[in-house]
Design a protein around this motif. Structure first.
Motif, PDB file in Angstrom:
ATOM      1  N   CYS A   1       0.823  -1.199   0.000  1.00 15.16           N
ATOM      2  CA  CYS A   1       0.000   0.000   0.000  1.00 15.16           C
ATOM      3  C   CYS A   1       0.859   1.252   0.000  1.00 15.16           C
ATOM      4  O   CYS A   1       1.974   1.250   0.519  1.00 15.16           O
ATOM      5  CB  CYS A   1      -0.931   0.010   1.207  1.00 15.16           C
ATOM      6  SG  CYS A   1      -2.240   1.236   0.942  1.00 15.16           S
TER       7      CYS A   1
ATOM      8  N   LEU B   1      -0.466   4.072   1.285  1.00 20.76           N
ATOM      9  CA  LEU B   1      -0.880   4.784   2.491  1.00 20.76           C
ATOM     10  C   LEU B   1      -0.559   3.884   3.688  1.00 20.76           C
ATOM     11  O   LEU B   1      -0.235   2.709   3.521  1.00 20.76           O
ATOM     12  CB  LEU B   1      -2.379   5.120   2.456  1.00 20.76           C
ATOM     13  CG  LEU B   1      -2.873   6.008   1.305  1.00 20.76           C
ATOM     14  CD1 LEU B   1      -4.366   6.286   1.451  1.00 20.76           C
ATOM     15  CD2 LEU B   1      -2.093   7.313   1.232  1.00 20.76           C
TER      16      LEU B   1
ATOM     17  N   CYS C   1      -2.810   3.706   6.691  1.00 22.14           N
ATOM     18  CA  CYS C   1      -3.931   4.051   7.565  1.00 22.14           C
ATOM     19  C   CYS C   1      -3.719   3.419   8.945  1.00 22.14           C
ATOM     20  O   CYS C   1      -3.441   2.220   9.037  1.00 22.14           O
ATOM     21  CB  CYS C   1      -5.232   3.577   6.960  1.00 22.14           C
ATOM     22  SG  CYS C   1      -5.481   4.237   5.305  1.00 22.14           S
TER      23      CYS C   1
ATOM     24  N   TYR D   1      -5.609   2.498  11.275  1.00 21.41           N
ATOM     25  CA  TYR D   1      -6.492   1.396  11.667  1.00 21.41           C
ATOM     26  C   TYR D   1      -6.221   0.129  10.875  1.00 21.41           C
ATOM     27  O   TYR D   1      -6.839  -0.914  11.125  1.00 21.41           O
ATOM     28  CB  TYR D   1      -7.967   1.807  11.502  1.00 21.41           C
ATOM     29  CG  TYR D   1      -8.301   2.327  10.117  1.00 21.41           C
ATOM     30  CD1 TYR D   1      -8.452   1.464   9.041  1.00 21.41           C
ATOM     31  CD2 TYR D   1      -8.431   3.692   9.882  1.00 21.41           C
ATOM     32  CE1 TYR D   1      -8.729   1.934   7.771  1.00 21.41           C
ATOM     33  CE2 TYR D   1      -8.712   4.181   8.607  1.00 21.41           C
ATOM     34  CZ  TYR D   1      -8.855   3.287   7.565  1.00 21.41           C
ATOM     35  OH  TYR D   1      -9.118   3.761   6.300  1.00 21.41           O
ATOM     36  N   CYS D   2      -5.316   0.194   9.888  1.00 28.57           N
ATOM     37  CA  CYS D   2      -5.081  -0.939   8.994  1.00 28.57           C
ATOM     38  C   CYS D   2      -3.683  -1.535   9.119  1.00 28.57           C
ATOM     39  O   CYS D   2      -3.510  -2.744   9.070  1.00 28.57           O
ATOM     40  CB  CYS D   2      -5.333  -0.505   7.556  1.00 28.57           C
ATOM     41  SG  CYS D   2      -5.089  -1.781   6.311  1.00 28.57           S
ATOM     42  N   MET D   3      -2.676  -0.665   9.255  1.00 30.54           N
ATOM     43  CA  MET D   3      -1.300  -1.194   9.309  1.00 30.54           C
ATOM     44  C   MET D   3      -0.360  -0.227  10.025  1.00 30.54           C
ATOM     45  O   MET D   3      -0.616   0.976  10.073  1.00 30.54           O
ATOM     46  CB  MET D   3      -0.772  -1.501   7.904  1.00 30.54           C
ATOM     47  CG  MET D   3      -0.720  -0.314   6.979  1.00 30.54           C
ATOM     48  SD  MET D   3       0.070  -0.694   5.389  1.00 30.54           S
ATOM     49  CE  MET D   3      -1.147  -1.697   4.566  1.00 30.54           C
TER      50      MET D   3
ATOM     51  N   GLY E   1      -4.551  -4.533   0.503  1.00 32.70           N
ATOM     52  CA  GLY E   1      -3.620  -3.662  -0.143  1.00 32.70           C
ATOM     53  C   GLY E   1      -4.273  -2.719  -1.160  1.00 32.70           C
ATOM     54  O   GLY E   1      -5.475  -2.646  -1.260  1.00 32.70           O
TER      55      GLY E   1
ATOM     56  N   ASN F   1      -7.931   3.137  -2.542  1.00 34.06           N
ATOM     57  CA  ASN F   1      -7.739   4.349  -1.739  1.00 34.06           C
ATOM     58  C   ASN F   1      -7.708   5.595  -2.617  1.00 34.06           C
ATOM     59  O   ASN F   1      -7.643   6.703  -2.118  1.00 34.06           O
ATOM     60  CB  ASN F   1      -6.483   4.248  -0.867  1.00 34.06           C
ATOM     61  CG  ASN F   1      -5.188   4.131  -1.667  1.00 34.06           C
ATOM     62  OD1 ASN F   1      -5.097   4.586  -2.813  1.00 34.06           O
ATOM     63  ND2 ASN F   1      -4.174   3.542  -1.051  1.00 34.06           N
TER      64      ASN F   1
ATOM     65  N   SER G   1      -5.001  -5.284   5.098  1.00 35.96           N
ATOM     66  CA  SER G   1      -4.372  -5.337   3.773  1.00 35.96           C
ATOM     67  C   SER G   1      -3.992  -6.768   3.410  1.00 35.96           C
ATOM     68  O   SER G   1      -3.815  -7.086   2.234  1.00 35.96           O
ATOM     69  CB  SER G   1      -3.132  -4.454   3.743  1.00 35.96           C
ATOM     70  OG  SER G   1      -2.156  -4.983   4.614  1.00 35.96           O
TER      71      SER G   1
HETATM   72 FE1  SF4 Z   1      -5.365   2.270   4.047  1.00 39.13          FE
HETATM   73 FE2  SF4 Z   1      -6.366   0.515   2.214  1.00 39.13          FE
HETATM   74 FE3  SF4 Z   1      -3.763   0.939   2.487  1.00 39.13          FE
HETATM   75 FE4  SF4 Z   1      -5.038  -0.304   4.408  1.00 39.13          FE
HETATM   76  S1  SF4 Z   1      -4.790  -1.073   2.380  1.00 39.13           S
HETATM   77  S2  SF4 Z   1      -3.444   1.265   4.630  1.00 39.13           S
HETATM   78  S3  SF4 Z   1      -7.007   0.760   4.338  1.00 39.13           S
HETATM   79  S4  SF4 Z   1      -5.286   2.449   1.899  1.00 39.13           S
END
Ligand code: SF4
Ligand code: SAM
Length: 322
Positions: A21, A23, A25, A27-29, A67, A93, A318
């Motif tokens: 990824c 980004l 985020c 809450y995700c990683m 991802g 995203n 992801s």
């Molecule tokens: Fe954010 Fe989607 Fe990347 Fe997770 S996979 S960090 S939710 S953009």
């Protein structure tokens, strides 16, 4: 038709084409997320073969996720192969998405879920740890200009973005988007620091109801969202009880992880590895046999699945395929 041990029809697969990824985020990683080796991911050929087997067996809807799907270099070639097989939707995203919109449209792919948790640039940076708000906003504008079917996914986070619920609802007045408020789930790839949620779908709905006269609209069959409309608004809103798990009874989906793991529940462990089976030379019939056997051991709901999953607290969305 694929059926599980609880007589639920399975016709929907969520396919995570990468764990990578652009980004991060929160809450995700974690910031220092360890991504998989490329060789560990399903190859182009493996994906096409697997999706053909699944669609031949009755799967008619494929969601591409990750991802970030647009980080995969062969994504458009993959989509060309998959588009004739089933109805395709994509969760993205939006950072790299805009230039691909015309080509997606040509392939008949119009259902795009765009993840956007805030309408404020500094807060976007705080949530995603990357300065990409304007790229995502541009993607949203371009999706709407191209008449795509847009769902906006907003993960509702206590003390982070709950003050924007009403701003997101306001977006639906002039824009034909479906804004979906998602309960936060524990899959942040950061271990055991998740202690439940303060904002469940009922609280989200009550907060919106205090400002807007929302009216229930019909949910699509097997929908995970409860959907509403505000009179005179072009768009609609939905809440997804992803943590409350009220929708498991009608669940029609399976997931394929980036490494070819089969998940019969978001909250459960991988129950099979398709990549290994393909490497061992399994025929389509054998693949299907393994899949059907796995479906006969499916948990009745996400609570049962979570009880037997020892990795859940460490996983990132992801890797699961959000
Ligand atoms: Fe954010 Fe989607 Fe990347 Fe997770 S996979 S960090 S939710 S953009
Ligand atoms: N990168 C793409 C994106 O963000 O849209 C696709 C993959 S992402 C894992 C898919 C969806 O899962 C996004 O809408 C994201 O907001 C959501 N998601 C990720 N982690 C989550 C969590 N811990 N709880 C709830 N939703 C989550």
């Amino acid at each position: 038709m694929l059926k599980d041990n609880h007589q639920r029809t399975i016709n929907y697969v969520r396919l995570a084409v990468t764990d990578r990824c652009n980004l991060r985020c929160t809450y995700c990683m974690p910031e220092n997320m360890q991504f998989l080796e490329r060789a560990a991911l399903l190859s182009y050929e493996e994906i096409v073969r697997l999706m053909r087997t699944l669609t031949d067996a009755g799967i008619n809807k494929i969601r591409i996720t990750g991802g970030e799907p647009f980080l995969r270099k062969d994504l458009m070639q993959l989509l060309e192969q998959l588009a004739p097989m089933a109805s395709i939707s994509i969760t993205t995203n939006g950072v790299l998405t805009a230039p691909f919109i015309p080509a997606l449209k040509t392939l008949g792919i119009r259902q795009i879920n765009l993840s956007l948790d805030t309408l404020q640039a500094p807060r976007f940076f705080q949530i995603t740890r990357r300065d990409q708000f304007s790229a995502v906003k541009q993607t949203l504008e371009s999706l709407l200009a191209h008449d795509m079917e847009v769902k906006l996914n907003m993960v509702v986070m206590d003390g982070v973005n709950t003050d924007e619920l009403i701003d997101f609802v306001a977006l639906t007045r002039d824009q034909p988007v479906s804004v979906r408020f998602i309960e936060e789930m524990p899959f942040n790839g950061q271990g055991n620091d998740f202690s439940g949620i303060n904002w469940n779908y009922l609280r989200i709905l009550d907060t919106i109801r205090a400002q807007y006269p929302i009216e229930k609209i019909t949910d699509a069959p097997h929908s995970t969202s409860l959907n509403y409309q505000i009179p005179q608004h072009k768009g609609s809103i939905g809440v997804i009880p992803a943590y409350s798990r009220t929708f498991c009874g009608s669940c029609n989906r399976i997931r394929i992880t980036p490494t070819g793991g089969l998940k019969t529940c978001l909250y459960g462990d991988d129950v099979l590895n398709v990549k290994s089976l393909l490497k061992e030379g399994a025929s389509d019939a054998e693949l299907l046999e393994h899949l059907q056997a796995a479906l006969q051991k499916r948990a009745v709901d996400g609570f049962e699945a979570a009880r037997s999953n020892t990795h859940a607290q460490l996983e990132s969305m992801s890797v699961i395929g959000g």
